[in-house]
Design a protein around this motif. Structure first.
Motif, PDB file in Angstrom:
ATOM      1  N   ALA A  99       0.847  -1.205   0.000  1.00  0.00           N
ATOM      2  CA  ALA A  99       0.000   0.000   0.000  1.00  0.00           C
ATOM      3  C   ALA A  99       0.879   1.251   0.000  1.00  0.00           C
ATOM      4  CB  ALA A  99      -0.914  -0.012   1.221  1.00  0.00           C
ATOM      5  N   ALA A 100       1.951   1.234   0.796  1.00  0.00           N
ATOM      6  CA  ALA A 100       2.855   2.395   0.846  1.00  0.00           C
ATOM      7  C   ALA A 100       3.453   2.645  -0.533  1.00  0.00           C
ATOM      8  CB  ALA A 100       3.959   2.150   1.869  1.00  0.00           C
ATOM      9  N   HIS A 101       3.768   1.557  -1.248  1.00  0.00           N
ATOM     10  CA  HIS A 101       4.314   1.678  -2.601  1.00  0.00           C
ATOM     11  C   HIS A 101       3.268   2.286  -3.531  1.00  0.00           C
ATOM     12  CE1 HIS A 101       6.644   0.716  -6.133  1.00  0.00           C
ATOM     13  NE2 HIS A 101       5.559   0.155  -6.650  1.00  0.00           N
ATOM     14  N   ARG A 102       2.024   1.764  -3.439  1.00  0.00           N
ATOM     15  CA  ARG A 102       0.928   2.296  -4.280  1.00  0.00           C
ATOM     16  C   ARG A 102       0.727   3.783  -4.047  1.00  0.00           C
ATOM     17  NH1 ARG A 102      -4.471  -1.406  -4.789  1.00  0.00           N
ATOM     18  NH2 ARG A 102      -5.394   0.429  -3.893  1.00  0.00           N
ATOM     19  N   LYS A 115      -0.450  13.276  11.043  1.00  0.00           N
ATOM     20  CA  LYS A 115      -0.252  12.071  10.230  1.00  0.00           C
ATOM     21  C   LYS A 115      -1.561  11.337   9.925  1.00  0.00           C
ATOM     22  CE  LYS A 115       4.042  12.344   9.599  1.00  0.00           C
ATOM     23  NZ  LYS A 115       4.722  12.251   8.317  1.00  0.00           N
ATOM     24  N   ALA A 116      -2.687  11.907  10.360  1.00  0.00           N
ATOM     25  CA  ALA A 116      -3.980  11.219  10.177  1.00  0.00           C
ATOM     26  C   ALA A 116      -4.249  10.947   8.699  1.00  0.00           C
ATOM     27  CB  ALA A 116      -5.101  12.053  10.780  1.00  0.00           C
ATOM     28  N   GLY A 117      -3.857  11.898   7.832  1.00  0.00           N
ATOM     29  CA  GLY A 117      -4.135  11.753   6.402  1.00  0.00           C
ATOM     30  C   GLY A 117      -3.408  10.543   5.813  1.00  0.00           C
ATOM     31  N   VAL A 118      -2.132  10.400   6.148  1.00  0.00           N
ATOM     32  CA  VAL A 118      -1.342   9.274   5.613  1.00  0.00           C
ATOM     33  C   VAL A 118      -1.895   7.965   6.156  1.00  0.00           C
ATOM     34  CG1 VAL A 118       0.964   8.274   5.429  1.00  0.00           C
ATOM     35  CG2 VAL A 118       0.705  10.719   5.650  1.00  0.00           C
ATOM     36  N   MET A 119      -2.182   7.952   7.451  1.00  0.00           N
ATOM     37  CA  MET A 119      -2.695   6.728   8.075  1.00  0.00           C
ATOM     38  C   MET A 119      -4.013   6.317   7.396  1.00  0.00           C
ATOM     39  SD  MET A 119      -1.644   4.704  10.405  1.00  0.00           S
ATOM     40  CE  MET A 119      -1.145   4.645  12.082  1.00  0.00           C
ATOM     41  N   LYS A 120      -4.862   7.320   7.132  1.00  0.00           N
ATOM     42  CA  LYS A 120      -6.166   7.056   6.508  1.00  0.00           C
ATOM     43  C   LYS A 120      -5.974   6.428   5.126  1.00  0.00           C
ATOM     44  CE  LYS A 120      -8.614  10.707   5.432  1.00  0.00           C
ATOM     45  NZ  LYS A 120      -9.270  11.978   5.666  1.00  0.00           N
ATOM     46  N   LYS A 121      -5.065   7.011   4.332  1.00  0.00           N
ATOM     47  CA  LYS A 121      -4.831   6.488   2.972  1.00  0.00           C
ATOM     48  C   LYS A 121      -4.265   5.077   3.027  1.00  0.00           C
ATOM     49  CE  LYS A 121      -4.015  10.802   0.578  1.00  0.00           C
ATOM     50  NZ  LYS A 121      -2.915  11.726   0.508  1.00  0.00           N
ATOM     51  N   LEU A 122      -3.351   4.840   3.983  1.00  0.00           N
ATOM     52  CA  LEU A 122      -2.760   3.499   4.101  1.00  0.00           C
ATOM     53  C   LEU A 122      -3.832   2.463   4.441  1.00  0.00           C
ATOM     54  CD1 LEU A 122       0.567   3.774   6.127  1.00  0.00           C
ATOM     55  CD2 LEU A 122       0.236   2.593   3.955  1.00  0.00           C
ATOM     56  N   VAL A 123      -4.662   2.808   5.438  1.00  0.00           N
ATOM     57  CA  VAL A 123      -5.697   1.852   5.855  1.00  0.00           C
ATOM     58  C   VAL A 123      -6.636   1.570   4.682  1.00  0.00           C
ATOM     59  CG1 VAL A 123      -7.705   1.542   7.359  1.00  0.00           C
ATOM     60  CG2 VAL A 123      -5.572   2.404   8.316  1.00  0.00           C
ATOM     61  N   GLU A 124      -7.020   2.621   3.968  1.00  0.00           N
ATOM     62  CA  GLU A 124      -7.950   2.431   2.844  1.00  0.00           C
ATOM     63  C   GLU A 124      -7.333   1.533   1.779  1.00  0.00           C
ATOM     64  OE1 GLU A 124      -9.397   6.084   1.206  1.00  0.00           O
ATOM     65  OE2 GLU A 124     -10.820   5.054  -0.107  1.00  0.00           O
ATOM     66  N   SER A 125      -6.052   1.763   1.506  1.00  0.00           N
ATOM     67  CA  SER A 125      -5.382   0.985   0.472  1.00  0.00           C
ATOM     68  C   SER A 125      -5.235  -0.482   0.908  1.00  0.00           C
ATOM     69  CB  SER A 125      -4.021   1.633   0.218  1.00  0.00           C
ATOM     70  OG  SER A 125      -3.422   1.092  -0.881  1.00  0.00           O
ATOM     71  N   ILE A 126      -4.937  -0.700   2.189  1.00  0.00           N
ATOM     72  CA  ILE A 126      -4.817  -2.078   2.688  1.00  0.00           C
ATOM     73  C   ILE A 126      -6.177  -2.779   2.577  1.00  0.00           C
ATOM     74  CG2 ILE A 126      -4.381  -3.483   4.761  1.00  0.00           C
ATOM     75  CD1 ILE A 126      -2.330  -1.236   5.574  1.00  0.00           C
ATOM     76  N   VAL A 127      -7.235  -2.048   2.920  1.00  0.00           N
ATOM     77  CA  VAL A 127      -8.587  -2.632   2.834  1.00  0.00           C
ATOM     78  C   VAL A 127      -8.897  -3.030   1.390  1.00  0.00           C
ATOM     79  CG1 VAL A 127     -11.045  -2.038   3.003  1.00  0.00           C
ATOM     80  CG2 VAL A 127      -9.502  -1.531   4.908  1.00  0.00           C
ATOM     81  N   GLU A 128      -8.458  -2.209   0.429  1.00  0.00           N
ATOM     82  CA  GLU A 128      -8.700  -2.551  -0.982  1.00  0.00           C
ATOM     83  C   GLU A 128      -7.913  -3.797  -1.398  1.00  0.00           C
ATOM     84  OE1 GLU A 128      -7.695   0.956  -3.204  1.00  0.00           O
ATOM     85  OE2 GLU A 128      -9.596   1.935  -2.705  1.00  0.00           O
ATOM     86  N   LEU A 129      -6.722  -3.964  -0.800  1.00  0.00           N
ATOM     87  CA  LEU A 129      -5.859  -5.085  -1.205  1.00  0.00           C
ATOM     88  C   LEU A 129      -6.262  -6.414  -0.559  1.00  0.00           C
ATOM     89  CD1 LEU A 129      -2.401  -3.253  -1.084  1.00  0.00           C
ATOM     90  CD2 LEU A 129      -3.490  -4.216  -3.127  1.00  0.00           C
ATOM     91  N   ILE A 130      -6.870  -6.358   0.621  1.00  0.00           N
ATOM     92  CA  ILE A 130      -7.166  -7.610   1.356  1.00  0.00           C
ATOM     93  C   ILE A 130      -7.965  -8.611   0.499  1.00  0.00           C
ATOM     94  CG2 ILE A 130      -8.545  -8.572   3.287  1.00  0.00           C
ATOM     95  CD1 ILE A 130      -7.432  -6.271   5.031  1.00  0.00           C
ATOM     96  N   PRO A 131      -9.022  -8.183  -0.214  1.00  0.00           N
ATOM     97  CA  PRO A 131      -9.782  -9.177  -0.992  1.00  0.00           C
ATOM     98  C   PRO A 131      -8.967  -9.848  -2.092  1.00  0.00           C
ATOM     99  CG  PRO A 131     -11.028  -7.130  -0.736  1.00  0.00           C
ATOM    100  CD  PRO A 131      -9.644  -6.854  -0.264  1.00  0.00           C
ATOM    101  N   THR A 132      -7.791  -9.302  -2.451  1.00  0.00           N
ATOM    102  CA  THR A 132      -6.974  -9.912  -3.514  1.00  0.00           C
ATOM    103  C   THR A 132      -6.082 -11.039  -2.974  1.00  0.00           C
ATOM    104  OG1 THR A 132      -5.075  -8.431  -3.202  1.00  0.00           O
ATOM    105  CG2 THR A 132      -6.830  -7.651  -4.670  1.00  0.00           C
ATOM    106  N   VAL A 133      -6.088 -11.248  -1.656  1.00  0.00           N
ATOM    107  CA  VAL A 133      -5.185 -12.263  -1.062  1.00  0.00           C
ATOM    108  C   VAL A 133      -6.009 -13.457  -0.578  1.00  0.00           C
ATOM    109  CG1 VAL A 133      -3.432 -12.685   0.706  1.00  0.00           C
ATOM    110  CG2 VAL A 133      -3.659 -10.396  -0.284  1.00  0.00           C
ATOM    111  N   PRO A 134      -5.910 -14.611  -1.270  1.00  0.00           N
ATOM    112  CA  PRO A 134      -6.786 -15.752  -0.928  1.00  0.00           C
ATOM    113  C   PRO A 134      -6.698 -16.156   0.550  1.00  0.00           C
ATOM    114  CG  PRO A 134      -5.611 -16.180  -2.965  1.00  0.00           C
ATOM    115  CD  PRO A 134      -5.076 -14.884  -2.438  1.00  0.00           C
ATOM    116  N   GLU A 135      -5.488 -16.169   1.147  1.00  0.00           N
ATOM    117  CA  GLU A 135      -5.428 -16.666   2.539  1.00  0.00           C
ATOM    118  C   GLU A 135      -6.054 -15.706   3.549  1.00  0.00           C
ATOM    119  OE1 GLU A 135      -2.584 -16.235   0.715  1.00  0.00           O
ATOM    120  OE2 GLU A 135      -0.999 -15.349   1.935  1.00  0.00           O
TER     121      GLU A 135
END
Ligand SMILES: O=P(O)(O)O[C@@H]1C[C@H](O)[C@@H](CO)O1
Length: 313
Positions: free
Chosen positions: A180-183, A291-311
């Motif tokens: 997510a940080a990379h994205r 830092k709330a803005g960065v944290m918010k974007k990271l959490v949102e991006s992680i949430v988007e990525l979770i469904p792409t990981v089968p385990e």
């Protein structure tokens, strides 16, 4: 005999507040000190105050609200999520069953993955204020010395009596934090990896305590999170923790010698007194706001990525 926990009543109350599409969140989020703004990215939000929920207490710490937020997060249709806007700390006087009750309720709602955030002090000179530390492991002196959140009869006969914690922090979820940080094109220094020491608080650490924790291998220290992690693991959830460093824990190499200062003064030599930094909760909240803005974007991006990981399904 412990009072039975009112899961049935809590779940009934929640059902009455929520539309069908928000009733089964798959991802839970815990907002740390000053980080409740994470909810600003949610769509179709339903806020349920803790005082409407049997079994929930009230958070008494500035920077913590007292409500669950349900909503959709991430691109497209969005993923149904639930966030704790405000957590309970043992130092507030809450018992362990109360501290972790919202985590157990999330598990009963169907949450499988839990993203926990917190504020912490850095013990590691290589981890400056403002860094978000993806937690690899924890050092919980209270757990080892009689303040373990699982002391007492098991909450459910399905829970193991002896819970292993060697794999508490999901590598698959931690991986997503860095992706997510990379994205988000964050700089490499924005995120670090490290070990979280849990202390009960509410006092901040003395230099000697900070030194002990550092020597024990911890990178950051805080007053929350570990009871939530332990309960979440007991409930079978995948867990990740992102800790925002809000201050340095003062760990001088040497102490100033008052004896030498007095001797110098008596000998008529000028004495320059060092100015020591004293940590405060206001400072913690200030860095949280920055830092709330960065944290918010990271959490949102992680949430988007979770469904792409089968385990992680
Ligand atoms: O709830 P978290 O861990 O985010 O908050 C930290 C620990 C104490 O509650 C407080 C001390 O400033 O901030």
């Amino acid at each position: 005999m412990a009072t039975p926990l009112p899961f049935v009543q809590t779940l009934e109350a929640l059902t009455s507040f929520l539309p069908e599409k928000l009733k089964k969140p798959r991802i839970g989020i815990v907002c740390g000190s000053g980080l409740s703004g994470l909810v600003e990215s949610f769509r179709e939000v339903v806020i349920v105050p803790y005082d409407k929920l049997p079994g929930f207490a009230k958070s008494t710490v500035p920077g913590h609200k007292s409500a669950l937020a349900f909503g959709l997060l991430g691109a497209g249709e969005g993923v149904p999520v639930v966030a704790m806007l405000g957590r309970f700390h043992p130092y507030e006087g809450h018992t362990f069953p109360t501290v972790v009750y919202p985590i157990r309720v999330m598990a009963k709602l169907g949450v499988k993955n839990l993203i926990i955030t917190n504020a912490s002090g850095s013990l590691n000179p290589a981890i400056p204020v403002g860094t978000i530390v993806v937690i690899q492991d924890h050092l919980a002196l209270p757990n080892l010395t009689g303040m373990n959140p699982l002391l007492g009869p098991p909450t459910s006969p399905n829970h193991p009596r002896f819970l292993p914690l060697s794999d508490a922090y999901s590598p698959s979820l931690r991986r997503l934090a860095f992706l997510a940080a990379h994205r988000l094109s964050l700089s490499r220094n924005a995120l670090a990896e490290g070990i979280y020491a849990w202390v009960s608080g509410p006092t901040y650490e003395t230099p000697a305590e900070g030194r002990l924790l550092r020597k024990g291998g911890a990178d950051v220290v805080g007053m929350s999170t570990v009871p939530e992690v332990v309960a979440a693991r007991e409930e079978g959830l995948n867990v990740m923790v992102m800790s925002l460093v809000t201050n340095f824990v003062v760990i001088p190499d040497t102490y100033r010698s008052i004896r030498e200062e007095v001797e110098a003064e008596l000998a008529g030599k000028p004495v320059e007194l060092p100015v020591a930094h004293v940590v405060s909760h206001d400072e913690v909240l200030e860095v949280g706001r920055e830092k709330a803005g960065v944290m918010k974007k990271l959490v949102e991006s992680i949430v988007e990525l979770i469904p792409t990981v089968p385990e992680l399904h």
